[in-house]
Every structure is written in structure tokens, then in C-alpha cells.
Design a protein around this motif. Sequence first.
Motif, PDB file in Angstrom:
ATOM      1  N   GLN A   3      -8.624 -28.012  19.990  1.00  0.00           N
ATOM      2  CA  GLN A   3     -10.056 -28.189  19.772  1.00  0.00           C
ATOM      3  C   GLN A   3     -10.663 -26.871  19.339  1.00  0.00           C
ATOM      4  O   GLN A   3     -10.390 -25.831  19.919  1.00  0.00           O
ATOM      5  CB  GLN A   3     -10.701 -28.657  21.085  1.00  0.00           C
ATOM      6  CG  GLN A   3     -12.166 -29.036  20.939  1.00  0.00           C
ATOM      7  CD  GLN A   3     -12.724 -29.495  22.279  1.00  0.00           C
ATOM      8  OE1 GLN A   3     -12.128 -29.243  23.306  1.00  0.00           O
ATOM      9  NE2 GLN A   3     -13.835 -30.167  22.250  1.00  0.00           N
ATOM     10  N   THR A   4     -11.469 -26.872  18.330  1.00  0.00           N
ATOM     11  CA  THR A   4     -12.090 -25.635  17.860  1.00  0.00           C
ATOM     12  C   THR A   4     -13.516 -25.538  18.340  1.00  0.00           C
ATOM     13  O   THR A   4     -14.170 -26.529  18.639  1.00  0.00           O
ATOM     14  CB  THR A   4     -12.071 -25.570  16.316  1.00  0.00           C
ATOM     15  OG1 THR A   4     -12.725 -26.727  15.801  1.00  0.00           O
ATOM     16  CG2 THR A   4     -10.646 -25.536  15.819  1.00  0.00           C
ATOM     17  N   ASP A   5     -13.974 -24.337  18.433  1.00  0.00           N
ATOM     18  CA  ASP A   5     -15.322 -24.071  18.915  1.00  0.00           C
ATOM     19  C   ASP A   5     -16.337 -24.396  17.835  1.00  0.00           C
ATOM     20  O   ASP A   5     -16.291 -23.855  16.738  1.00  0.00           O
ATOM     21  CB  ASP A   5     -15.425 -22.593  19.305  1.00  0.00           C
ATOM     22  CG  ASP A   5     -16.679 -22.292  20.093  1.00  0.00           C
ATOM     23  OD1 ASP A   5     -17.602 -23.107  20.038  1.00  0.00           O
ATOM     24  OD2 ASP A   5     -16.727 -21.247  20.749  1.00  0.00           O
ATOM     25  N   ALA A  82     -18.742 -11.425  16.815  1.00  0.00           N
ATOM     26  CA  ALA A  82     -18.177 -12.600  17.482  1.00  0.00           C
ATOM     27  C   ALA A  82     -18.110 -12.460  18.990  1.00  0.00           C
ATOM     28  O   ALA A  82     -17.788 -13.415  19.680  1.00  0.00           O
ATOM     29  CB  ALA A  82     -16.777 -12.882  16.928  1.00  0.00           C
ATOM     30  N   GLY A  83     -18.399 -11.272  19.508  1.00  0.00           N
ATOM     31  CA  GLY A  83     -18.226 -11.069  20.934  1.00  0.00           C
ATOM     32  C   GLY A  83     -16.871 -10.431  21.198  1.00  0.00           C
ATOM     33  O   GLY A  83     -16.233  -9.873  20.314  1.00  0.00           O
ATOM     34  N   SER A  84     -16.411 -10.532  22.417  1.00  0.00           N
ATOM     35  CA  SER A  84     -15.137  -9.933  22.789  1.00  0.00           C
ATOM     36  C   SER A  84     -13.972 -10.778  22.280  1.00  0.00           C
ATOM     37  O   SER A  84     -14.159 -11.825  21.654  1.00  0.00           O
ATOM     38  CB  SER A  84     -15.039  -9.812  24.312  1.00  0.00           C
ATOM     39  OG  SER A  84     -14.850 -11.100  24.886  1.00  0.00           O
ATOM     40  N   ALA A  91     -12.463 -19.539  19.773  1.00  0.00           N
ATOM     41  CA  ALA A  91     -12.619 -20.068  18.417  1.00  0.00           C
ATOM     42  C   ALA A  91     -11.286 -20.504  17.826  1.00  0.00           C
ATOM     43  O   ALA A  91     -11.219 -21.487  17.089  1.00  0.00           O
ATOM     44  CB  ALA A  91     -13.265 -19.009  17.523  1.00  0.00           C
ATOM     45  N   ALA A  92     -10.223 -19.788  18.148  1.00  0.00           N
ATOM     46  CA  ALA A  92      -8.918 -20.069  17.534  1.00  0.00           C
ATOM     47  C   ALA A  92      -8.115 -21.116  18.283  1.00  0.00           C
ATOM     48  O   ALA A  92      -7.445 -21.960  17.659  1.00  0.00           O
ATOM     49  CB  ALA A  92      -8.109 -18.777  17.449  1.00  0.00           C
ATOM     50  N   LEU A  93      -8.178 -21.112  19.609  1.00  0.00           N
ATOM     51  CA  LEU A  93      -7.310 -21.990  20.396  1.00  0.00           C
ATOM     52  C   LEU A  93      -8.034 -23.142  21.068  1.00  0.00           C
ATOM     53  O   LEU A  93      -7.377 -24.038  21.608  1.00  0.00           O
ATOM     54  CB  LEU A  93      -6.571 -21.174  21.471  1.00  0.00           C
ATOM     55  CG  LEU A  93      -5.709 -20.008  20.977  1.00  0.00           C
ATOM     56  CD1 LEU A  93      -5.009 -19.338  22.160  1.00  0.00           C
ATOM     57  CD2 LEU A  93      -4.692 -20.481  19.954  1.00  0.00           C
ATOM     58  N   GLY A  94      -9.352 -23.133  21.056  1.00  0.00           N
ATOM     59  CA  GLY A  94     -10.084 -24.248  21.633  1.00  0.00           C
ATOM     60  C   GLY A  94     -10.902 -23.856  22.845  1.00  0.00           C
ATOM     61  O   GLY A  94     -10.743 -22.778  23.423  1.00  0.00           O
TER      62      GLY A  94
END
Length: 451
Positions: A3-5, A82-84, A91-94
Amino acid sequence: MMQTDPTPPSAAPASRLRHTLTPSLVGLIAIGGVIGAGLFIGSAASLRAAGPMVLPLYVLAGLLMMAQMRMLAEMAIADPQAGSFIGQTRAALGLRAGFVAGWAYVLFWGATAGSEIIAAGPLFAQLTGAPDWYGAVGVLVLTGANNLVSARAYARTEATLSLVKLAAIAGFVLIGLVAAATGAPGGPRAGRLAAEGWAPEGWFAALAILPILIQTLTGFEIATVAAVESIDPVRAVRAASRSLVLRVGLFHVVGLAMVLAIVPRTQIVVGQSPFATALARLHIGAAAQILTAVVLVAVASCLNSALYAASRVLFELAGTADAPAAFGRLDRSGVPVGAVACAVGLAVAVALLGLVSPQAGYVIALSLAATLIIVTYILAGLAQIRRRTSGGRVVPGMAMWGFPLLSWLTIAAFAAVLLSLLATASGRLDLGLGALALLVLWRLSGRHRTT
């Protein structure tokens, strides 16, 4: 399917933090999270177990941390808003992976902060003769208050404490060199380094300390967390990723090499500072008091950085609804007061274990921390690979070396370190406690996302 953010990186809530930190302050903040009681006291156990083999193993651990830092830097520089790296993982792994990575990282620093509070009590008692709890409460109040003033006030304090630690190690090495040059009694001798061989307790015992060395070098990634509040985040992360690990790693290696050149391995006592033992052999007046004061400074510095790192990631988690909204509110100085209070609360909860059993509390805190940080690094590494293979932006000159092979090798190395914990009873405790905490987080992430 992952799932992506739905929230684009550029909309990361961390961008609401004020940009007041210079790149040099960001670098010193990261150093503050690395050099602590683990080097000044905990290194005694590593030296006893591995002897001179600890030196090349530190180099190996440093190279692994350099590769990890490069992956984090690639993501941070590609999208500084993007933050830390926790936001990049989400964002990349869900969403669930972001929840687990974020809270695992918070718990890691909470456990680390608690262990530093536990360590501060006896150190303060040795210096002053006062009860242990005076020092534990005092260092917590001072560092907690420092984190509540402003990010810049915190950074300046941390920079000062970090410079004291670096100066202490440099001064110790200089004293050793002078003693060698003048032929002082008890001075360093190259022949002592490997007098018993490179692995006097056996190669297996030497390799078994690698997870400990990895843990003592964690904290460099704070540079990517603090960069969110930097006036020049790209420059801050770039500088940290290129030289920070190398410089601090050299301090570890050179400092411990000097210890072994002065003190025979069999005379190093676990639980006592090997640096103090070395100074005592050189007949340096008030060596114990000097080192105790330095270690207390190191403990306060690590606690200071731990509270900062935990609070900023809690603030970021609040912005994505992965933590209570109260942690995402800023005061007039731009400080996430609720997040700082939560970080302090986590540290106190761990430190309270020390009231029942100081040794057990310290061991449990470090055992929990070991697995959590390595798993967080693995998730961040997977995020870097996923982001690159999905066509994510990469700034020229700051891409991960040897991608994708070196990225996969770095992840595999961290996984191997985790598996190596199964070789000893204490390692199995580390892995078991960490796995339990991660399982709870995973279950909470699923429930959180369906409610």
C-alpha cells in the motif's frame, strides 16, 4: 500488494518545523547520539571478548553504517521536504511499514534514553557521593528542559557536549602518544596490541560482538531527522553522509587501539571504563574522577539526542495520524511539546525498571533497542531500493554506491547480524524481546488502519 501513502512527500507534516539549524549543528547532533557510555564503559566487554580483533570489526561495522547512511542520505537529499527516513519508508513500503518503522525507532530511542538515565545515577554518585537517583533525575530534568526551549537551543547545547566528548578522546590519544614518545612507565607499547593473538578468546567469540559494535555506532541517522529543521537540509545531510561515520569511527578505533597498547586485555574489567584503567596505568592524577565526569557528559549528551530524535519522529507520526494529534502541536518556539513529553515519559518508564533492578533494567533496555534499530535500518534500506526501482528522483553525486547490489548486501548484512544474536543466550534475549515488540507494533498497525 504494498500500500502506498496517498500523501505526497512534499506535504510531509515535518515541514512545519522551523528551519533554524546550521549544517554543522546537525552534524554535531548526530555525533551526540553515537558517542556515549557504550564507548567509554561498554567497550570493556568487547575488548575482553575480542581483544585486538575489535579494531577491524569496528572498521567493518563502520563500513556497514556508511552504506546505510548513504542510502538514507540519497532519499533525504532527493526530497528534503519529505520528513525523516520514516516518511520515506512509509511512502515506499506502505502505511503499515511506516507505522512499524516509526514506532520502532521511537521505542529504540526511548529505551536508549532510559538506559542512559540508569547509567547516570551511579556516575553522579561516584563524583559527588550523593544518592544515585539525584543524578538520574537531574540529568533527565536538564535534558528534558533543554529539549523544550527550542531546536536551536537544544542543538547548541548538544554541540558543546559533543565537542567535549571528542576533545576527551583526542586528549586521551595525545596523552598516550606523549607517554610513548617519552618512554613513560606504563606507556603504550605496540607489542601489547596482539600479545595474545588477534582473537584470544576464539574467532567465534570475537565475531559474536559485532551486533554490540553496530549498536554503539547507531545514531548517525539523526542527521537526516534533524535536517528537517536545518536552514540547508541538503548540505547538512550531504556533509554528514560523506564524513561523519568515518570520522567518528576513527575516533573509536584509534581510542581503543591506544587502550590496548597501554592495558593488557586480561586487566580490563567489564563494567569499568578501560580509558580510566589506561590513565591509571599512566599515573595520571585524578584519572577516575576525570573519566567519570567525561562519561557523565557523554550520558547526558546521548540522552539529549535520544529525546530529540524520538520527539521529532513522534511529531511526524502525529502528522500522518499514526500517533495522537497532541504530539503534532507546536508551541510558540516551534517545539512539539507533547512529543517531547511523550519521549521523556518513555525514558522514565524504562528507567523505572532500574528502581527494581538496575542491572536488569539496563539489560532489558539495551536488549529491546538492539533488534528495533536493526529492523528499522532494514526497512529503510528496502524503502531505498523500492524508491529507486520505481523511478524515484536521485540527486547526481549522492546516489547509493553500487546500486542495487550494495543496497541488497547492506540489508543482508544487517539481517545476518540479527541472526547472529541466536548464537548466545543474551543475544536470544535481545532478539526475543525485539521480535515481541515488533509483533505488537504490526498488530497495532493493522488495527489502527482499519478503525
